[in-house]
Design a protein around this motif. Structure first.
Motif: not given
Length: 257
Positions: A60-85
């Motif tokens: 999956i592709c997730i847009r996010g600017d790692i300089a933005d803390d909220a984006d970083c948390r969204s990227i990690a959460e998207a991984a776990v939400k989609h793949f479970g781990r």
């Protein structure tokens, strides 16, 4: 929606081109599901994800600017939400601004702030967002893409070199802090044959630059993105007793030939 595949999952930041794309392909070939992060290069990220799926995994592709803390948390959460781990994180996203090292007026506070916001703070924020999930893995792994500039002080700018030195320091500190549940290492490429350097070279000068590096290299070669990706995969997937290491990959250029 969680997709239970039984496969491990890796997040690759800045995965739309260059070393990030090569890392995504290497993990896909090893049977990992892939989260391809991008900030601007959506087309490139989607092409990378498509090529990963051809290898029989999901991506999956997730847009996010790692300089933005909220984006970083969204990227990690998207991984776990989609793949479970989440089993591994590759911190590849980074920026530079070219400045001659001999010209101290070529860089200013804004340049340092921008480079450190992404390369250092962004890397830290992405790690912090991923750690709670990586702790649930059998043995979580973080690989930071640094540079041999961290040791030489040379490169596209002094600000860039300093940011990579900070990444290596952070790698060692977090390797100690996050053990034994998570391993943290960095790869430190020298010059890598990707489109990265074309931002401060034209095609003619780029060809000459590469030829000179090859001639000066003890191994008479320069690494490409796949070479760096091989090391990233090894550190993430196979080097279970390795942590806190900053591995230089430069065809021997650090030897000073």
């Amino acid at each position: 929606m969680i997709e239970e595949t039984g496969r491990k999952c890796v997040v690759v930041t800045g995965g739309g081109s260059g070393i990030g794309a090569a890392a995504a392909f290497a993990f896909a070939a090893a049977g990992y599901d892939i989260v391809v992060n991008y900030s601007r290069n959506r087309e490139g990220a989607e092409a990378v994800a498509d090529r990963c799926r051809i290898r029989g995994v999901d991506a999956i592709c997730i847009r996010g600017d790692i300089a933005d803390d909220a984006d970083c948390r969204s990227i990690a959460e998207a991984a776990v939400k989609h793949f479970g781990r989440l089993d591994a994180l590759v911190n590849n996203a980074g920026v530079t601004r070219y400045a001659e090292a001999t010209d101290l007026e070529a860089s200013n506070a804004e340049d340092f702030d921008h480079i450190f916001d992404v390369n250092v703070v962004g890397t830290y924020q992405m790690i912090r967002a991923a750690v709670p999930h990586l702790k649930q893995a059998e043995l979580g792994s973080i690989v930071n893409v640094s540079s041999d500039s961290a040791f030489s002080g040379s490169g596209s700018s002094l600000a860039y070199a300093a940011s990579k030195g900070a990444i290596n320091t952070m790698t060692m500190g977090l390797a100690r802090t996050l053990a034994p549940r998570i391993r943290v290492n960095s790869v430190c490429p020298g010059f890598v044959d990707t489109t990265w350097a074309l931002s401060w070279h034209d095609e003619a000068s780029y060809g000459d630059f590469k030829a000179n590096l090859i001639d000066a290299s003890p191994l008479k070669s320069i690494p490409d993105a796949a070479d760096i990706a091989d090391a990233i995969l090894w550190l993430s997937d196979r080097a279970s007793k390795v942590t806190g290491q900053c591995i230089v990959i430069d065809s021997g250029m650090h030897l000073g030939a």
